[in-house]
Design a protein around this motif. Structure first.
Motif, PDB file in Angstrom:
ATOM      1  N   GLY A 167      49.836  50.036  56.144  1.00 27.52           N
ATOM      2  CA  GLY A 167      50.185  48.783  54.901  1.00 27.52           C
ATOM      3  C   GLY A 167      48.911  48.837  54.406  1.00 27.52           C
ATOM      4  N   ASN A 168      49.156  49.200  53.116  1.00 24.23           N
ATOM      5  CA  ASN A 168      48.500  48.616  51.797  1.00 24.23           C
ATOM      6  C   ASN A 168      47.600  47.742  51.873  1.00 24.23           C
ATOM      7  OD1 ASN A 168      48.792  51.037  50.439  1.00 24.23           O
ATOM      8  ND2 ASN A 168      50.139  49.833  48.892  1.00 24.23           N
ATOM      9  N   ASP A 169      47.557  46.603  52.151  1.00 26.16           N
ATOM     10  CA  ASP A 169      46.671  45.788  52.672  1.00 26.16           C
ATOM     11  C   ASP A 169      46.255  45.905  53.335  1.00 26.16           C
ATOM     12  OD1 ASP A 169      47.587  43.381  50.523  1.00 26.16           O
ATOM     13  OD2 ASP A 169      48.795  43.626  51.436  1.00 26.16           O
ATOM     14  N   GLU A 170      46.589  46.183  54.953  1.00 29.46           N
ATOM     15  CA  GLU A 170      45.264  46.608  56.100  1.00 29.46           C
ATOM     16  C   GLU A 170      44.629  47.611  55.776  1.00 29.46           C
ATOM     17  OE1 GLU A 170      45.764  48.198  60.180  1.00 29.46           O
ATOM     18  OE2 GLU A 170      47.484  48.162  58.782  1.00 29.46           O
ATOM     19  N   LEU A 171      44.866  48.600  55.124  1.00 29.61           N
ATOM     20  CA  LEU A 171      43.734  49.874  54.619  1.00 29.61           C
ATOM     21  C   LEU A 171      43.086  49.172  53.748  1.00 29.61           C
ATOM     22  CD1 LEU A 171      43.150  52.948  54.480  1.00 29.61           C
ATOM     23  CD2 LEU A 171      44.451  53.221  53.179  1.00 29.61           C
ATOM     24  N   TYR A 172      43.428  48.309  52.158  1.00 30.61           N
ATOM     25  CA  TYR A 172      42.016  47.904  51.920  1.00 30.61           C
ATOM     26  C   TYR A 172      41.075  47.112  52.205  1.00 30.61           C
ATOM     27  CZ  TYR A 172      40.058  46.291  47.696  1.00 30.61           C
ATOM     28  OH  TYR A 172      39.265  45.556  46.339  1.00 30.61           O
ATOM     29  N   PHE A 174      40.536  47.478  55.262  1.00 32.53           N
ATOM     30  CA  PHE A 174      39.635  48.363  56.281  1.00 32.53           C
ATOM     31  C   PHE A 174      38.882  49.021  55.605  1.00 32.53           C
ATOM     32  CE2 PHE A 174      38.753  52.296  58.027  1.00 32.53           C
ATOM     33  CZ  PHE A 174      38.343  52.763  58.936  1.00 32.53           C
ATOM     34  N   LEU A 175      38.791  49.507  54.313  1.00 34.38           N
ATOM     35  CA  LEU A 175      37.845  50.306  53.468  1.00 34.38           C
ATOM     36  C   LEU A 175      37.060  49.804  52.800  1.00 34.38           C
ATOM     37  CD1 LEU A 175      40.179  52.118  51.480  1.00 34.38           C
ATOM     38  CD2 LEU A 175      39.259  52.696  53.044  1.00 34.38           C
ATOM     39  N   GLU A 176      36.804  47.892  52.698  1.00 31.98           N
ATOM     40  CA  GLU A 176      35.970  46.982  52.550  1.00 31.98           C
ATOM     41  C   GLU A 176      35.001  46.993  53.451  1.00 31.98           C
ATOM     42  OE1 GLU A 176      35.987  45.065  48.867  1.00 31.98           O
ATOM     43  OE2 GLU A 176      36.814  47.698  48.789  1.00 31.98           O
ATOM     44  N   GLN A 177      35.816  46.448  54.495  1.00 35.44           N
ATOM     45  CA  GLN A 177      34.807  45.842  55.615  1.00 35.44           C
ATOM     46  C   GLN A 177      33.495  47.005  55.802  1.00 35.44           C
ATOM     47  OE1 GLN A 177      37.749  44.754  58.864  1.00 35.44           O
ATOM     48  NE2 GLN A 177      37.843  42.759  58.516  1.00 35.44           N
ATOM     49  N   ASN A 178      34.468  48.161  55.685  1.00 40.81           N
ATOM     50  CA  ASN A 178      33.058  49.415  55.961  1.00 40.81           C
ATOM     51  C   ASN A 178      32.625  50.647  54.996  1.00 40.81           C
ATOM     52  OD1 ASN A 178      34.274  50.109  59.523  1.00 40.81           O
ATOM     53  ND2 ASN A 178      35.957  49.618  58.582  1.00 40.81           N
ATOM     54  N   SER A 179      32.678  49.293  53.924  1.00 43.37           N
ATOM     55  CA  SER A 179      32.217  49.797  53.111  1.00 43.37           C
ATOM     56  C   SER A 179      32.287  51.512  52.467  1.00 43.37           C
ATOM     57  CB  SER A 179      30.558  49.641  53.521  1.00 43.37           C
ATOM     58  OG  SER A 179      29.901  48.279  53.410  1.00 43.37           O
ATOM     59  N   PHE A 180      33.221  51.594  51.690  1.00 43.52           N
ATOM     60  CA  PHE A 180      33.393  52.464  50.870  1.00 43.52           C
ATOM     61  C   PHE A 180      33.957  52.822  49.859  1.00 43.52           C
ATOM     62  CE2 PHE A 180      35.603  53.653  56.281  1.00 43.52           C
ATOM     63  CZ  PHE A 180      35.211  55.436  56.027  1.00 43.52           C
ATOM     64  N   ASN A 181      33.240  53.806  49.493  1.00 41.47           N
ATOM     65  CA  ASN A 181      33.699  54.142  48.061  1.00 41.47           C
ATOM     66  C   ASN A 181      35.256  54.416  47.577  1.00 41.47           C
ATOM     67  OD1 ASN A 181      30.713  53.318  46.798  1.00 41.47           O
ATOM     68  ND2 ASN A 181      30.294  55.660  48.312  1.00 41.47           N
ATOM     69  N   ILE A 182      36.075  53.436  46.679  1.00 42.96           N
ATOM     70  CA  ILE A 182      37.334  54.408  47.159  1.00 42.96           C
ATOM     71  C   ILE A 182      37.615  54.350  45.563  1.00 42.96           C
ATOM     72  CG2 ILE A 182      39.695  53.409  46.962  1.00 42.96           C
ATOM     73  CD1 ILE A 182      38.747  50.874  48.534  1.00 42.96           C
ATOM     74  N   PHE A 183      37.948  55.560  45.618  1.00 41.54           N
ATOM     75  CA  PHE A 183      38.303  56.983  44.216  1.00 41.54           C
ATOM     76  C   PHE A 183      40.057  56.992  44.481  1.00 41.54           C
ATOM     77  CE2 PHE A 183      34.198  58.528  45.975  1.00 41.54           C
ATOM     78  CZ  PHE A 183      33.537  57.941  44.857  1.00 41.54           C
ATOM     79  N   THR A 184      40.444  55.963  43.362  1.00 41.64           N
ATOM     80  CA  THR A 184      42.238  56.361  42.907  1.00 41.64           C
ATOM     81  C   THR A 184      43.101  57.634  42.254  1.00 41.64           C
ATOM     82  OG1 THR A 184      41.032  54.912  41.016  1.00 41.64           O
ATOM     83  CG2 THR A 184      41.720  54.242  43.095  1.00 41.64           C
ATOM     84  N   THR A 185      43.894  58.442  41.573  1.00 42.92           N
ATOM     85  CA  THR A 185      44.140  58.722  40.990  1.00 42.92           C
ATOM     86  C   THR A 185      45.468  58.437  40.473  1.00 42.92           C
ATOM     87  OG1 THR A 185      45.778  59.412  43.532  1.00 42.92           O
ATOM     88  CG2 THR A 185      43.722  60.331  42.907  1.00 42.92           C
ATOM     89  N   LEU A 186      44.855  57.196  39.552  1.00 39.05           N
ATOM     90  CA  LEU A 186      45.700  56.510  38.722  1.00 39.05           C
ATOM     91  C   LEU A 186      46.022  57.575  36.936  1.00 39.05           C
ATOM     92  CD1 LEU A 186      44.535  53.006  39.001  1.00 39.05           C
ATOM     93  CD2 LEU A 186      46.841  54.557  39.425  1.00 39.05           C
ATOM     94  N   MET A 187      47.437  57.610  37.109  1.00 36.61           N
ATOM     95  CA  MET A 187      47.008  58.796  35.495  1.00 36.61           C
ATOM     96  C   MET A 187      47.025  57.809  34.727  1.00 36.61           C
ATOM     97  SD  MET A 187      47.602  61.817  36.813  1.00 36.61           S
ATOM     98  CE  MET A 187      48.733  62.626  35.851  1.00 36.61           C
ATOM     99  N   ASP A 188      45.615  57.576  33.967  1.00 32.58           N
ATOM    100  CA  ASP A 188      45.427  56.679  32.855  1.00 32.58           C
ATOM    101  C   ASP A 188      43.920  57.154  32.178  1.00 32.58           C
ATOM    102  OD1 ASP A 188      42.602  55.908  33.942  1.00 32.58           O
ATOM    103  OD2 ASP A 188      44.792  54.317  34.842  1.00 32.58           O
TER     104      ASP A 188
END
Length: 255
Positions: A167-172, A174-188
């Motif tokens: 799920g999105n919440d669980e994934l986010y 996980f990414l925060e806990q493991n210090s990932f640089n997050i890159f989104t692809t929002l159209m703006d």
């Protein structure tokens, strides 16, 4: 014994595994068709339950495992590919847990939200495997990794990949806990060209659905990026966008 009847219970079971997602999940089994795909499933540790082989089509040494011989007529019914190599395997599913995944220092993840098309997921798996992505994660999926069309279009690349559902919440978290640089692809307008981002470090690229893009859940949760284009169209097919991004990750790591 040669199986020649469509009414054989084993053939009925195999057909349901091909066509019925719920039945696959309940039985914990899935179908693999083709020589290369079956070889890769066995090579990467998936446990085989049965093989169904048509001797007049499959002209190689039989694999190790329980073999059922079927007639050409029966094989034509159970084969779901337009071209076939005379072998179908049934393997046990694996259900890896994201929390058990231990990323390495510069791990690269591809994340796809609510993907709907098996062909796209298969193509994405192929790109991820080819360009050395450490894991593919799909959130809130509408298809499963063991869909026969996913396996077919990935050419068996599924079996050599780390893959997870979340799920999105669980994934986010996980990414925060493991210090990932997050890159989104929002159209703006906040999006910057992907090649200007530092993808050599631990990074996660997140893509949205084929028809509506990334959901509002990811707004403000990462650095927004896009693939630069010079044509009049403003978007790419999802699997093409992922493939280009995977290549850019590898290009940066090799330079």
């Amino acid at each position: 014994m040669l199986i020649e009847s469509f009414q054989n219970e084993k053939i009925k079971n195999l057909t349901r595994l091909i066509t019925d997602n719920r039945f696959r999940k309940k039985s914990g089994s899935f179908v693999v068709e083709g020589r290369q795909e079956n070889e890769r499933a066995a090579k990467f540790g998936f446990e085989v339950q049965d093989y169904y082989i048509c001797e007049s089509i499959f002209n190689e040494d039989f694999p190790k495992g329980k073999i059922h011989l079927v007639s050409e007529k029966v094989y034509e019914k159970i084969a779901y590919r337009g071209t076939s190599e005379g072998i179908i395997g049934i393997f046990k599913t694996k259900n890896p847990n994201l929390q058990d995944f231990k990323p390495k220092g510069n791990s690269s993840l591809i994340i796809v939200e609510s993907i709907e098309k098996p062909g796209n997921l298969g193509a994405i798996l192929r790109s991820c495997e080819a360009f050395g992505i450490d894991a593919l994660i799909i959130t809130d999926p509408r298809i499963d990794f063991y869909n026969p069309n996913v396996i077919r279009s990935s050419v068996g690349c599924l079996f050599g990949m780390n893959f997870f559902q979340s799920g999105n919440d669980e994934l986010y978290e996980f990414l925060e806990q493991n210090s990932f640089n997050i890159f989104t692809t929002l159209m703006d307008e906040s999006a910057e060209h992907l090649h200007k981002k530092d993808l050599k470090q631990r990074s996660a690229l997140i893509f949205g659905t084929e028809h509506s893009g990334l959901s509002d859940f990811w707004v403000g949760k990462g650095k927004n990026s896009l693939i630069p284009m010079s044509g009049s169209i403003d978007s790419l097919n999802l699997s093409n966008a992922v493939a280009i991004s995977c290549y850019e990750i590898l290009r940066q790591k090799l330079t």
